[in-house]
Design a protein around this motif. Structure first.
Motif, PDB file in Angstrom:
ATOM      1  N   PHE A   1      -5.556   2.183 -31.288  1.00  0.00           N
ATOM      2  CA  PHE A   1      -6.131   3.066 -30.435  1.00  0.00           C
ATOM      3  C   PHE A   1      -7.178   3.773 -31.164  1.00  0.00           C
ATOM      4  O   PHE A   1      -8.378   4.072 -30.774  1.00  0.00           O
ATOM      5  N   GLU A   2      -6.745   4.202 -32.319  1.00  0.00           N
ATOM      6  CA  GLU A   2      -8.087   4.536 -33.334  1.00  0.00           C
ATOM      7  C   GLU A   2      -9.243   3.778 -33.616  1.00  0.00           C
ATOM      8  O   GLU A   2     -10.185   4.272 -33.423  1.00  0.00           O
ATOM      9  N   HIS A   3      -9.059   2.538 -33.653  1.00  0.00           N
ATOM     10  CA  HIS A   3     -10.050   1.375 -33.739  1.00  0.00           C
ATOM     11  C   HIS A   3     -10.900   1.435 -32.533  1.00  0.00           C
ATOM     12  O   HIS A   3     -11.927   1.732 -32.482  1.00  0.00           O
ATOM     13  N   TYR A   4     -10.136   1.504 -31.331  1.00  0.00           N
ATOM     14  CA  TYR A   4     -11.092   1.528 -30.083  1.00  0.00           C
ATOM     15  C   TYR A   4     -11.871   2.813 -29.919  1.00  0.00           C
ATOM     16  O   TYR A   4     -12.930   2.891 -29.208  1.00  0.00           O
ATOM     17  N   LEU A   5     -11.602   3.898 -30.629  1.00  0.00           N
ATOM     18  CA  LEU A   5     -12.169   5.082 -30.478  1.00  0.00           C
ATOM     19  C   LEU A   5     -13.094   5.398 -31.334  1.00  0.00           C
ATOM     20  O   LEU A   5     -13.943   6.494 -31.311  1.00  0.00           O
ATOM     21  N   GLU A   6     -13.474   4.652 -32.393  1.00  0.00           N
ATOM     22  CA  GLU A   6     -14.443   4.707 -33.324  1.00  0.00           C
ATOM     23  C   GLU A   6     -15.945   4.687 -32.343  1.00  0.00           C
ATOM     24  O   GLU A   6     -15.818   4.037 -31.419  1.00  0.00           O
ATOM     25  N   ASP A   7     -16.832   4.996 -33.427  1.00  0.00           N
ATOM     26  CA  ASP A   7     -17.997   4.971 -32.168  1.00  0.00           C
ATOM     27  C   ASP A   7     -19.055   3.730 -32.575  1.00  0.00           C
ATOM     28  O   ASP A   7     -20.000   3.682 -31.914  1.00  0.00           O
ATOM     29  N   ASP A   8     -18.658   2.825 -33.109  1.00  0.00           N
ATOM     30  CA  ASP A   8     -19.431   1.341 -33.491  1.00  0.00           C
ATOM     31  C   ASP A   8     -18.845   0.558 -32.174  1.00  0.00           C
ATOM     32  O   ASP A   8     -17.688   0.432 -31.915  1.00  0.00           O
ATOM     33  N   THR A   9     -19.746  -0.046 -31.635  1.00  0.00           N
ATOM     34  CA  THR A   9     -19.627  -0.627 -30.485  1.00  0.00           C
ATOM     35  C   THR A   9     -20.802  -1.785 -30.168  1.00  0.00           C
ATOM     36  O   THR A   9     -21.632  -1.622 -30.691  1.00  0.00           O
ATOM     37  N   LEU A  10     -20.350  -3.124 -29.706  1.00  0.00           N
ATOM     38  CA  LEU A  10     -21.402  -4.139 -29.265  1.00  0.00           C
ATOM     39  C   LEU A  10     -22.062  -3.767 -28.201  1.00  0.00           C
ATOM     40  O   LEU A  10     -22.853  -4.529 -27.636  1.00  0.00           O
ATOM     41  N   VAL A  11     -21.488  -2.854 -27.412  1.00  0.00           N
ATOM     42  CA  VAL A  11     -22.065  -2.637 -25.880  1.00  0.00           C
ATOM     43  C   VAL A  11     -23.337  -1.821 -26.039  1.00  0.00           C
ATOM     44  O   VAL A  11     -23.438  -0.639 -26.823  1.00  0.00           O
ATOM     45  N   LEU A  12     -24.500  -2.277 -25.477  1.00  0.00           N
ATOM     46  CA  LEU A  12     -25.843  -1.651 -25.635  1.00  0.00           C
ATOM     47  C   LEU A  12     -25.595  -0.224 -24.866  1.00  0.00           C
ATOM     48  O   LEU A  12     -25.180  -0.017 -23.775  1.00  0.00           O
ATOM     49  N   GLU A  13     -26.404   0.623 -25.543  1.00  0.00           N
ATOM     50  CA  GLU A  13     -26.275   1.929 -24.899  1.00  0.00           C
ATOM     51  C   GLU A  13     -26.667   2.168 -23.302  1.00  0.00           C
ATOM     52  O   GLU A  13     -26.123   2.822 -22.778  1.00  0.00           O
ATOM     53  N   GLU A  14     -27.701   1.189 -23.039  1.00  0.00           N
ATOM     54  CA  GLU A  14     -28.029   1.347 -21.712  1.00  0.00           C
ATOM     55  C   GLU A  14     -27.303   0.701 -20.602  1.00  0.00           C
ATOM     56  O   GLU A  14     -27.206   0.911 -19.317  1.00  0.00           O
ATOM     57  N   ALA A  15     -26.237  -0.171 -21.161  1.00  0.00           N
ATOM     58  CA  ALA A  15     -25.115  -0.714 -20.412  1.00  0.00           C
ATOM     59  C   ALA A  15     -23.929   0.562 -20.122  1.00  0.00           C
ATOM     60  O   ALA A  15     -23.213   0.335 -19.176  1.00  0.00           O
ATOM     61  N   THR A  16     -24.024   1.723 -20.940  1.00  0.00           N
ATOM     62  CA  THR A  16     -23.130   2.653 -20.752  1.00  0.00           C
ATOM     63  C   THR A  16     -23.616   4.042 -19.661  1.00  0.00           C
ATOM     64  O   THR A  16     -22.928   4.882 -19.725  1.00  0.00           O
ATOM     65  N   HIS A  17     -25.000   3.606 -19.530  1.00  0.00           N
ATOM     66  CA  HIS A  17     -25.387   4.982 -18.789  1.00  0.00           C
ATOM     67  C   HIS A  17     -26.001   4.515 -17.424  1.00  0.00           C
ATOM     68  O   HIS A  17     -26.519   3.491 -17.001  1.00  0.00           O
TER      69      HIS A  17
END
Length: 181
Positions: free
Chosen positions: A165-181
């Motif tokens: 769960f800690e790993h999932y909560l890190e701020d590194d992601t492959l999801v593009l920022e525009e995909a989250t807004h």
């Protein structure tokens, strides 16, 4: 169906056990085990809820991770309940009894964003891990090394899943920022 009911053992009682653990010690350990069992089922239901409602670009891996996590919790809960019974106790079993007995609290019925949900899960994991360590120490201090070992095995899995769960909560992601807004 028979209408006659025979209560073989009342809830919240501990009978003599064949494991030769003194009754007063068994009572203390069963009490701790029932708290761990109740905590496990509160966590189980929260993880199950998150498994049902997770959405977004990372849906499938999160859905599968949550399923694996709640299965681990349920397996541990089963071991805890069986140990409580082996010590002469009655495992806490009804949802309202478990909720009342638990030292952790379900986050509620609302659907949260996955980051908030995972933060709540991680917080609950931490609380349960601390409680489990206390129960291990109690069992060892009372000479019930088998219960301590059972709880240690469950603790390893809880800590491992909590770390994920800690790993999932890190701020590194492959999801593009525009995909989250």
């Amino acid at each position: 169906m028979s209408t006659q009911k025979t209560v073989r053992q009342s809830a919240d009682t501990v009978e003599e056990n064949e494991l030769r653990l003194e009754q007063d010690k068994a009572e203390q350990i069963v009490d701790a085990l029932n708290t761990e069992l109740a905590n496990s089922y509160v966590l189980y239901h929260q993880l199950k809820k998150h498994h049902w409602v997770v959405e977004g670009a990372e849906f499938l891996p999160l859905h599968e991770f949550l399923e694996e996590s709640y299965e681990h919790v349920e397996e541990g809960a089963d071991e805890i309940a069986e140990r409580a019974q082996a010590l002469g106790g009655v495992p806490v079993s009804g949802p309202s009894n478990q909720e009342e007995r638990a030292t952790v609290e379900f986050e509620g019925e609302d659907v949260l964003d996955i980051r908030s949900a995972f933060e709540n899960d991680l917080e609950m994991y931490g609380d349960i891990i601390e409680s489990m360590r206390d129960s291990i120490e109690l069992a060892e201090n009372l000479g019930d090394y088998a219960t301590a070992e059972i709880l240690r095995d469950i603790l390893v899995t809880l800590e491992d899943d909590g770390h994920h769960f800690e790993h999932y909560l890190e701020d590194d992601t492959l999801v593009l920022e525009e995909a989250t807004h």
